[in-house]
Design an enzyme around this catalytic site. Structure first.
Site: not given
Length: 283
Positions: A225-227
Site C-alpha cells: 500500500l502506497d509504496e
C-alpha cells in the site's frame, strides 16, 4: 511514397559497450531520423534508453527489426506510435479535483491522451464526467462485494481497451490480485504525509503539528500500500498563517500537478521501471 510517422522506443538491458551504437545503427539502417535520445546507466549495471524518431517504415517492420536485435543485448523494449493516443480509464471516489484537472487538461490538449471511461464507487461525479461526454460507471464496493466489483473493473479495462488506469483519489485499496494483473499500468496519487498522518483529515493533523511543507506523490500501484515506485512528487511551502482548510486546498493543487505530470510522462513513455524505483526522462 510511405507516410512519415513518429515512434518512441524505450528499452533496458545489462549495461555494456555498443548498446547505443547498435540502436542508432539499426535506426539509421531503417532510414529513421532520431528526434530525441536519452539514456542512463545505473550503479547496478542496468542501462536504460528512450529514443523518439521519425520513420517511413511500418510499426511491424520496426518491431521485427528490434526483436532480432534484442537477444544479443538481453534487451526488453517497447515501441509506440506517437499518433496513437493512450487510452486511460480513471477511477475516483468523491473528491473530484484530480478528475476535473485530468478532464480539463485532456480536452485542452495539455495531455495527449483519451480518457475512455470513469469508474467510481460513488455516483457523485457522474454529472462532471458526462459533461465531457465520457461514460461513467458507478460500481459500489463493500468488503463482501470487493472481488466481484474488481472483476467488473477488469471487464471495463478490457472493454475500453485501456492502456492505463489512473486512481484520481480513488479511496479504495486494490487487491493484490488486481495489482498483479495491472502491474505497471496503474498510477495513484496521495498526499505525502504518509506514514506520519494516516487516516481521516490528514491536513488537519498536519496543521495541528505546524508542518512547513505540503506534498503529493504519484506512484505505480503495487500490493504494498502506497509504496509503489515513485514517478513524481510536488511540494508547496506553507506557514503558521495557513488554516487547515488552506492546507487542504494547497494539497489539492499539488496533487493535481503531480498526477498530471506522472500521467503525461507515463503515456509519453518517459518512465522506465527499475525494480522498486523509476527512471524518468522528462522533457
Amino acid at each position: 511514397m510511405s507516410s512519415r510517422a513518429e515512434f518512441v522506443l524505450t528499452l533496458s538491458c545489462p549495461d555494456r559497450p555498443g548498446v547505443v551504437a547498435a540502436v542508432s545503427g539499426l535506426l539509421a539502417g531503417q532510414g529513421c531520423n532520431i528526434i530525441e535520445s536519452q539514456q542512463f546507466g545505473d550503479t547496478d549495471g542496468r542501462f536504460f534508453m528512450r529514443v523518439q524518431f521519425a520513420s517511413t517504415v511500418s510499426d511491424g517492420e520496426l518491431r521485427t527489426a528490434f526483436a532480432a536485435l534484442a537477444p544479443e543485448f538481453g534487451m526488453e523494449f517497447k515501441l509506440r506510435d506517437v499518433a496513437v493516443k493512450p487510452r486511460v480509464l480513471v477511477m475516483v471516489s468523491k473528491f473530484g479535483h484530480c478528475l476535473n484537472d485530468l478532464l480539463y487538461r485532456t480536452r485542452s490538449g495539455l495531455l495527449d491522451i483519451e480518457i475512455v471511461s470513469v469508474v467510481s464507487n460513488h455516483p457523485d461525479l457522474r454529472p462532471l464526467t458526462q459533461s465531457y461526454g465520457i461514460d461513467y460507471h458507478h460500481l459500489p464496493v463493500t468488503p463482501e462485494t470487493k472481488s466481484r466489483q474488481e472483476a467488473e473493473v477488469l471487464t471495463l479495462v478490457d472493454h475500453y481497451r485501456a492502456d492505463l488506469v489512473v486512481l484520481a483519489r480513488y479511496m479504495q485499496v486494490l487487491s493484490e490480485d488486481l495489482c498483479v494483473k495491472l502491474a505497471g499500468n496503474v498510477i495513484n496519487i496521495h498526499h505525502s504525509f504518509l506514514p506520519s498522518f494516516k487516516g481521516a483529515k490528514p491536513y488537519h493533523q498536519a496543521h495541528s503539528r505546524g508542518v512547513k511543507l505540503i506534498g503529493a506523490t504519484a506512484h505505480y500501484v503495487t500490493a504494498d500500500l502506497d509504496e509503489g515506485p515513485i514517478i513524481e512528487q510536488e511540494v508547496a511551502r506553507v506557514n503558521h498563517t495557513h488554516s487547515a482548510e488552506d492546507l487542504a486546498a494547497i494539497g489539492r493543487d499539488v496533487e493535481c500537478q503531480a498526477l498530471a505530470r506522472a500521467v503525461r510522462w507515463h503515456t509519453e513513455q518517459r518512465v522506465l521501471l527499475d525494480g522498486h524505483k523509476t527512471i524518468v526522462f522528462p522533457r
